[in-house]
Design a protein around this motif. Structure first.
Motif, PDB file in Angstrom:
ATOM      1  N   CYS A 197       1.723   1.991  -2.139  1.00  0.00           N
ATOM      2  CA  CYS A 197       2.746   1.300  -1.344  1.00  0.00           C
ATOM      3  C   CYS A 197       2.349  -0.150  -1.078  1.00  0.00           C
ATOM      4  O   CYS A 197       3.203  -1.027  -0.932  1.00  0.00           O
ATOM      5  CB  CYS A 197       2.954   2.029  -0.009  1.00  0.00           C
ATOM      6  SG  CYS A 197       1.431   2.542   0.816  1.00  0.00           S
ATOM      7  N   CYS A 198       1.058  -0.423  -1.020  1.00  0.00           N
ATOM      8  CA  CYS A 198       0.569  -1.753  -0.617  1.00  0.00           C
ATOM      9  C   CYS A 198      -0.350  -2.403  -1.654  1.00  0.00           C
ATOM     10  O   CYS A 198      -0.882  -3.480  -1.403  1.00  0.00           O
ATOM     11  CB  CYS A 198      -0.190  -1.634   0.698  1.00  0.00           C
ATOM     12  SG  CYS A 198       0.826  -1.144   2.089  1.00  0.00           S
ATOM     13  N   CYS A 266      -2.353   5.490   4.040  1.00  0.00           N
ATOM     14  CA  CYS A 266      -2.672   4.192   3.432  1.00  0.00           C
ATOM     15  C   CYS A 266      -3.408   3.361   4.489  1.00  0.00           C
ATOM     16  O   CYS A 266      -2.893   3.180   5.608  1.00  0.00           O
ATOM     17  CB  CYS A 266      -1.389   3.488   3.010  1.00  0.00           C
ATOM     18  SG  CYS A 266      -1.629   1.758   2.583  1.00  0.00           S
ATOM     19  N   CYS A 268      -3.828   0.307   4.664  1.00  0.00           N
ATOM     20  CA  CYS A 268      -3.165  -0.963   4.952  1.00  0.00           C
ATOM     21  C   CYS A 268      -1.990  -0.792   5.922  1.00  0.00           C
ATOM     22  O   CYS A 268      -1.828  -1.577   6.855  1.00  0.00           O
ATOM     23  CB  CYS A 268      -2.707  -1.596   3.646  1.00  0.00           C
ATOM     24  SG  CYS A 268      -2.056  -3.253   3.832  1.00  0.00           S
ATOM     25  N   CYS A 269      -1.158   0.236   5.724  1.00  0.00           N
ATOM     26  CA  CYS A 269       0.098   0.277   6.489  1.00  0.00           C
ATOM     27  C   CYS A 269       0.268   1.469   7.430  1.00  0.00           C
ATOM     28  O   CYS A 269       1.233   1.503   8.195  1.00  0.00           O
ATOM     29  CB  CYS A 269       1.292   0.177   5.540  1.00  0.00           C
ATOM     30  SG  CYS A 269       1.546   1.626   4.500  1.00  0.00           S
TER      31      CYS A 269
HETATM   32 ZN   LIG Z   1       0.612   1.118   2.404  1.00  0.00          ZN
END
Ligand SMILES: [Zn+2]
Length: 313
Positions: A197-198, A266, A268-269
């Protein structure tokens, strides 16, 4: 079928959004493998954003890391002495000990068998058969990977960023060579890391991954979620899944799907319901700092997490 878990959900379920770390079981044949009175098993774990940075260099001290990991290790129950500890026989006061390694984004795996024998070691993976040792790496978007040979009671922790992708295979091989481990007895866990996703990459890196680790780990990036992402996709038009790359490697090494666990978070998010982030992340915290920021300051801006595997003794 691969086992999937969500660290965020586990924390929310138990009301542990403020926890500094989490530990989780490995899965065997699709079910969590928990310790019993007669047989102890390994757990894998990692620190969380709230714990602060677990940055590790042999020539630096990090008081936060020292205190946090000491507390985590002291919560492990006192084991029966294996005879491998450094105390003289009979005077044993066994406690689990950390076995750290300074990371260099390699595919190098080392064996550690007693406290202190990783001193000054640089590489990205450690395996041990000493139940008192806790192999530990650090991660912030890179993929933490753990192995547990449930027959030999051997464990391993590995740091697998894009450069080091492949170290999982070296870890399995090293366990086979050193401990006579059989792939069918090895359970694997892939901890939280940056999700596809990131994670955007250019064509060159996308090609490198599909050529070496199968087609499933690369996807054309489409439908950007924001203007910033649309900009990013112009330069980095592919999404990379480190999960898929490592599943490819683990399956090739003979690890059974039903013995593999993947954390779907994730770094990151992933956020809790109140919007606070769960993990430290290079991309979120450091990658977009202005270009004049030097590499060292950049690397200190992210919350590096400790990722470890230990016998539930
Ligand atoms: Zn992500």
């Amino acid at each position: 079928m691969i086992n999937t878990i969500s660290v965020r959900e586990e924390l929310e379920k138990s009301g542990s959004q403020k926890a500094l770390h989490i530990t989780l079981p490995f899965y065997e044949n699709g079910r969590p493998l928990c310790s019993t009175e007669s047989e102890k098993h390994a757990l894998w774990g990692m620190t969380l954003l709230k714990a602060g940075s677990m940055r590790f260099r042999w020539n630096e001290s990090n008081e936060n890391r020292r205190a946090t990991l000491k507390k985590i290790l002291s919560e492990i129950k006192k084991p029966v002495c294996s005879g491998n500890c450094s105390s003289a026989e009979g005077s044993c006061d066994c406690k689990s000990r950390l076995a750290p390694i300074e990371l260099i984004h390699s595919k190098d795996v080392f064996v550690t068998q007693k406290e202190g024998d990783t001193k000054n070691l640089k590489g990205d993976g450690l395996i041990t058969k000493n139940p008192l040792l806790v192999p530990a790496v650090t991660v912030a978007d890179c993929l933490p990977l753990f192995l547990y040979d449930r027959k030999n009671k051997a464990t391993g922790a590995f740091h697998s960023g894009w450069k080091g992708t492949g170290i999982a295979g070296n870890g399995v091989k090293k366990m086979q060579e050193e401990f006579g481990s059989k792939p069918e007895d090895i359970l694997a866990a892939i901890g939280p890391h940056i999700g596809s996703c990131c994670y955007f990459v250019d064509k060159e890196r996308a090609d490198y991954f599909t050529q070496n680790f199968g087609k499933k780990c690369i996807e054309k990036a489409e439908n950007p979620a924001s203007e910033e992402e649309a900009d990013l996709i112009k330069r980095f038009p592919y999404r990379l899944s480190l999960t898929e790359a490592n599943l490819f490697i683990l399956k090739q090494a003979g690890i059974k799907e039903e013995n593999i666990t993947v954390a779907e978070d994730c770094t990151c998010c992933t956020s809790f319901a109140d919007g606070t982030k769960v993990f430290g992340s290079f991309r979120r915290q450091a990658a977009f700092l202005p270009p004049q920021i030097d590499a060292d300051t950049r690397s200190r801006s992210m919350t590096v997490q400790a990722a470890f595997v230990m016998m539930n003794v």
